[in-house]
Design an enzyme around this catalytic site. Structure first.
Site, PDB file in Angstrom:
ATOM      1  N   LYS A  92      33.601  25.927  27.377  1.00  0.00           N
ATOM      2  CA  LYS A  92      33.432  27.656  28.108  1.00  0.00           C
ATOM      3  C   LYS A  92      32.337  28.334  28.343  1.00  0.00           C
ATOM      4  CE  LYS A  92      37.236  30.669  27.943  1.00  0.00           C
ATOM      5  NZ  LYS A  92      38.826  30.185  27.619  1.00  0.00           N
ATOM      6  N   ASP A 149      38.874  32.386  33.366  1.00  0.00           N
ATOM      7  CA  ASP A 149      39.067  32.998  32.059  1.00  0.00           C
ATOM      8  C   ASP A 149      39.254  34.574  32.874  1.00  0.00           C
ATOM      9  OD1 ASP A 149      39.471  33.296  29.299  1.00  0.00           O
ATOM     10  OD2 ASP A 149      38.685  34.649  29.335  1.00  0.00           O
TER      11      ASP A 149
HETATM   12  P1  NDP Z   1      42.539  38.444  33.321  1.00  0.00           P
HETATM   13  O1  NDP Z   1      41.274  39.135  33.385  1.00  0.00           O
HETATM   14  O2  NDP Z   1      43.371  38.583  34.540  1.00  0.00           O
HETATM   15  O3  NDP Z   1      42.994  39.909  32.522  1.00  0.00           O
HETATM   16  C1  NDP Z   1      42.568  40.481  31.809  1.00  0.00           C
HETATM   17  C2  NDP Z   1      43.385  41.961  31.114  1.00  0.00           C
HETATM   18  O4  NDP Z   1      43.276  41.986  29.083  1.00  0.00           O
HETATM   19  C3  NDP Z   1      43.656  43.077  31.569  1.00  0.00           C
HETATM   20  O5  NDP Z   1      44.889  43.676  31.526  1.00  0.00           O
HETATM   21  C4  NDP Z   1      42.111  43.254  31.075  1.00  0.00           C
HETATM   22  O6  NDP Z   1      41.831  45.176  31.425  1.00  0.00           O
HETATM   23  C5  NDP Z   1      42.340  43.289  29.819  1.00  0.00           C
HETATM   24  N1  NDP Z   1      41.177  43.113  28.939  1.00  0.00           N
HETATM   25  C6  NDP Z   1      40.122  42.480  28.826  1.00  0.00           C
HETATM   26  N2  NDP Z   1      39.174  42.771  28.064  1.00  0.00           N
HETATM   27  C7  NDP Z   1      39.688  44.496  27.676  1.00  0.00           C
HETATM   28  C8  NDP Z   1      38.987  44.577  26.229  1.00  0.00           C
HETATM   29  N3  NDP Z   1      38.306  44.135  25.313  1.00  0.00           N
HETATM   30  N4  NDP Z   1      39.937  45.641  25.470  1.00  0.00           N
HETATM   31  C9  NDP Z   1      41.231  45.896  26.251  1.00  0.00           C
HETATM   32  N5  NDP Z   1      41.447  45.300  27.026  1.00  0.00           N
HETATM   33  C10 NDP Z   1      40.957  44.236  28.064  1.00  0.00           C
HETATM   34  O7  NDP Z   1      42.668  37.784  32.213  1.00  0.00           O
HETATM   35  P2  NDP Z   1      43.462  36.864  31.861  1.00  0.00           P
HETATM   36  O8  NDP Z   1      45.094  37.385  31.887  1.00  0.00           O
HETATM   37  O9  NDP Z   1      43.354  35.456  32.758  1.00  0.00           O
HETATM   38  O10 NDP Z   1      43.191  36.414  30.291  1.00  0.00           O
HETATM   39  C11 NDP Z   1      43.639  37.572  29.233  1.00  0.00           C
HETATM   40  C12 NDP Z   1      43.606  36.629  27.993  1.00  0.00           C
HETATM   41  O11 NDP Z   1      44.392  34.709  27.787  1.00  0.00           O
HETATM   42  C13 NDP Z   1      42.134  35.924  27.650  1.00  0.00           C
HETATM   43  O12 NDP Z   1      42.229  36.421  25.560  1.00  0.00           O
HETATM   44  C14 NDP Z   1      41.841  34.761  28.033  1.00  0.00           C
HETATM   45  O13 NDP Z   1      40.707  33.919  26.872  1.00  0.00           O
HETATM   46  C15 NDP Z   1      42.918  35.049  27.853  1.00  0.00           C
HETATM   47  N6  NDP Z   1      43.198  33.060  28.152  1.00  0.00           N
HETATM   48  C16 NDP Z   1      43.287  32.847  29.584  1.00  0.00           C
HETATM   49  C17 NDP Z   1      43.762  31.786  30.444  1.00  0.00           C
HETATM   50  C18 NDP Z   1      43.933  32.058  31.685  1.00  0.00           C
HETATM   51  O14 NDP Z   1      44.559  30.433  32.425  1.00  0.00           O
HETATM   52  N7  NDP Z   1      43.754  32.654  32.451  1.00  0.00           N
HETATM   53  C19 NDP Z   1      45.171  30.199  29.879  1.00  0.00           C
HETATM   54  C20 NDP Z   1      44.707  30.728  28.188  1.00  0.00           C
HETATM   55  C21 NDP Z   1      44.117  32.480  27.600  1.00  0.00           C
HETATM   56  P3  NDP Z   1      41.428  45.990  32.461  1.00  0.00           P
HETATM   57  O15 NDP Z   1      41.404  45.743  33.840  1.00  0.00           O
HETATM   58  O16 NDP Z   1      40.509  46.650  31.833  1.00  0.00           O
HETATM   59  O17 NDP Z   1      39.930  44.848  31.892  1.00  0.00           O
HETATM   60  O1  2IT Z   2      41.283  29.842  27.422  1.00  0.00           O
HETATM   61  C1  2IT Z   2      42.037  29.168  28.266  1.00  0.00           C
HETATM   62  O2  2IT Z   2      42.464  27.916  27.723  1.00  0.00           O
HETATM   63  C2  2IT Z   2      41.599  28.977  30.083  1.00  0.00           C
HETATM   64  N1  2IT Z   2      40.777  29.858  30.132  1.00  0.00           N
HETATM   65  C3  2IT Z   2      41.651  27.891  30.912  1.00  0.00           C
HETATM   66  C4  2IT Z   2      41.183  27.323  30.359  1.00  0.00           C
HETATM   67  C5  2IT Z   2      41.371  25.593  31.956  1.00  0.00           C
HETATM   68  O3  2IT Z   2      40.573  25.808  32.043  1.00  0.00           O
HETATM   69  O4  2IT Z   2      42.373  26.831  32.160  1.00  0.00           O
END
Ligand code: NDP
Ligand code: 2IT
Length: 454
Positions: free
Chosen positions: A127, A167
């Site tokens: 990561k 992420d």
């Molecule tokens: P994005 O940046 O697309 O969206 C993040 C969302 O979460 C936004 O709505 C953001 O709001 C909110 N957020 C972030 N930090 C905080 C905080 N400290 N408090 C409250 N709200 C918060 O990210 P993703 O959708 O990609 O990721 C969301 C989660 O999913 C994370 O935990 C990530 O690790 C996990 N994840 C992502 C994957 C992927 O493929 N993208 C795969 C597996 C897991 P704001 O705009 O106000 O910051």
């Molecule tokens: O938390 C996760 O699994 C991700 N942000 C996606 C990682 C990836 O390599 O697609």
């Protein structure tokens, strides 16, 4: 240095880096569930697998100097934690968020190792990211930052070494800028990042994969109780990549998602977020990069509740519903929120985010025998399709949408089965937390032992 007995391992890990609380939380959760595995395999203790698996193979920390639109020099801190390569090259996302620290990077990398093992694809865990806040930055500033970030990261990664992805704060725009700079510095067009644009090596379904996979996993859990998502009222937090595609698949399967949030607050739309409203959210968040409160201005029947910093619970989780999908960030559900969810009728919690529930919240769900899926199983669809993107890049071809989606479905089905089987093998039927940890841990440890003391 003499290695501690595994009872003392957490104390050892904690004492070594006392400030890394998120990392200790992730390690503590895994250690608590793999004890029976160690008891059944005495060689694991003798060969120091816990000590090895909790120490990153390599950590890179670097300076990122860049210039903002006003001509001021800015300096951020960049990270890449290369946690474990027993199963394949390091694989895992990049996070750009002001809260990024070494502790957050290590917890995410640690979780990623087991998640990637569950996919059965050949990917190790890593990561990375930076304490950069993209909010309010122009596209040009984001580009300059991504270029500066890659000017150091490029020498540590590669398609057979370490393959970053998105992420929080890193989506299609950032992956494009990062890829462009990598290609220029290396003079190579390779699949070094996943989540690429469709015309330059990306895979169909990768943007949707995490959210879709989360919902496929939830459907699998409900099927064990001869139930389905049809007509279920669902709470979803976040409004980014994972939340949007969770909502999209919920709508497709006949459920009624009623909430979305960002760090400023949440909206509640009792009538349900439909396809048209979701299209508005996608445009708002992905193109205009606006705030979720605008939803309630556009659809006045919805309510908006601003978040209260320092509050002891989040009112989003007090809304009556059947299912909850936390898709924002770590530790967004505490013990009080968990109690509110149970009191509000929720019987399924499926984690889209990484570690969104505190240990006390997790205990509440397990004690009440909810269908509760940990992120490392439920959100593995994203990295799984990243693995499929790497496979397509190696073959220099692109699979159709239906084929990638079918493979994703199949992988989520298999992960669900694996979790149940691993839990049952240790007398913990229906405990997806134990199942995911035991199955992921065993796969990684066996591969490490095959490869000797390296
Ligand atoms: P994005 O940046 O697309 O969206 C993040 C969302 O979460 C936004 O709505 C953001 O709001 C909110 N957020 C972030 N930090 C905080 C905080 N400290 N408090 C409250 N709200 C918060 O990210 P993703 O959708 O990609 O990721 C969301 C989660 O999913 C994370 O935990 C990530 O690790 C996990 N994840 C992502 C994957 C992927 O493929 N993208 C795969 C597996 C897991 P704001 O705009 O106000 O910051
Ligand atoms: O938390 C996760 O699994 C991700 N942000 C996606 C990682 C990836 O390599 O697609």
């Amino acid at each position: 240095m003499t290695m501690p007995h595994d009872d003392d391992l957490l104390t050892f890990v904690t004492g070594r880096d006392p400030e890394q609380t998120e990392f200790h939380q992730a390690v503590g959760e895994v250690l608590a569930t793999v004890k029976p595995v160690l008891d059944r395999n005495p060689a694991y203790r003798r060969l120091g697998v816990l000590e090895r698996i909790t120490e990153p193979e390599r950590v890179i920390i670097f300076r990122i100097p860049w210039m903002d639109d006003q001509g001021h020099v800015r300096v951020n801190r960049g990270f890449r934690v290369e946690m474990n390569s027993a199963l394949g090259p390091y694989k895992g996302g990049l996070r750009f968020h002001p809260s990024v620290t070494l502790s957050i990077m290590k917890f995410l990398a640690f979780e990623q190792v087991f998640k990637n093992a569950l996919t059965t694809l050949n990917m190790g865990g890593g990561k990375g990211g930076a304490d950069f806040d993209p909010k309010g930055r122009s596209d040009e500033e984001v580009m300059r930052f991504c270029q500066a970030f890659m000017q150091e990261l490029f020498r540590h990664i590669g398609p057979n070494t370490d393959i970053p992805a998105g992420d929080i704060g890193v989506g299609a725009r950032e992956i494009g800028f990062l890829f462009g700079m990598y290609k220029k510095l290396k003079n190579e067009f390779t699949g070094v990042l996943t989540g690429k644009g469709l015309t330059w090596g990306g895979s169909l379904i990768r943007p949707e994969a995490t959210g879709y996979g989360v919902v496929y996993f939830a459907a699998e859990m409900l099927a064990t109780r001869r139930d389905s998502l049809e007509d279920k009222t669902c709470l979803v937090s976040g409004s980014g990549n994972v939340a949007q595609h969770t909502v999209e698949k919920l709508i497709e399967l006949g459920a009624r998602p009623v909430t979305l949030s960002d760090s400023s607050g949440f909206i509640h739309d009792e009538a349900g977020i439909d396809r048209e409203k979701l299209a508005f959210v996608k445009e708002l968040k992905n193109i205009r990069r606006g705030r979720i409160h605008e939803y309630a201005q556009r659809y006045p029947q919805a309510t908006y509740t601003p978040s209260e910093p320092g509050a002891d619970h989040n009112p989003l989780w007090t809304i009556r519903a059947d299912c909850a999908f936390p898709c924002a960030t770590e530790n967004e559900i505490n013990a009080k929120d968990a109690a509110n969810l149970v009191a509000g009728g929720v019987t399924l919690v499926c984690e889209g985010a990484n570690m969104p529930c505190t240990p006390a919240a997790m205990d509440t769900f397990l004690d009440h025998r909810l269908l509760y899926a940990p992120g490392k199983a439920a959100n593995a669809g994203g990295v799984a399709v990243s693995g499929l993107e790497m496979a397509q890049n190696s073959m220099r071809l692109r699979w159709p949408r239906e084929e990638v989606d079918q493979r994703l479905r199949h992988i989520m089905h298999a992960i669900h089965r694996t979790c149940l089987d691993a839990a049952a093998a240790y007398g913990m039927d229906g405990n997806y937390v134990a199942g995911a940890n035991i199955a992921g841990f065993t796969t990684v440890v066996e591969a490490m032992l095959d490869q000797g003391l390296v």
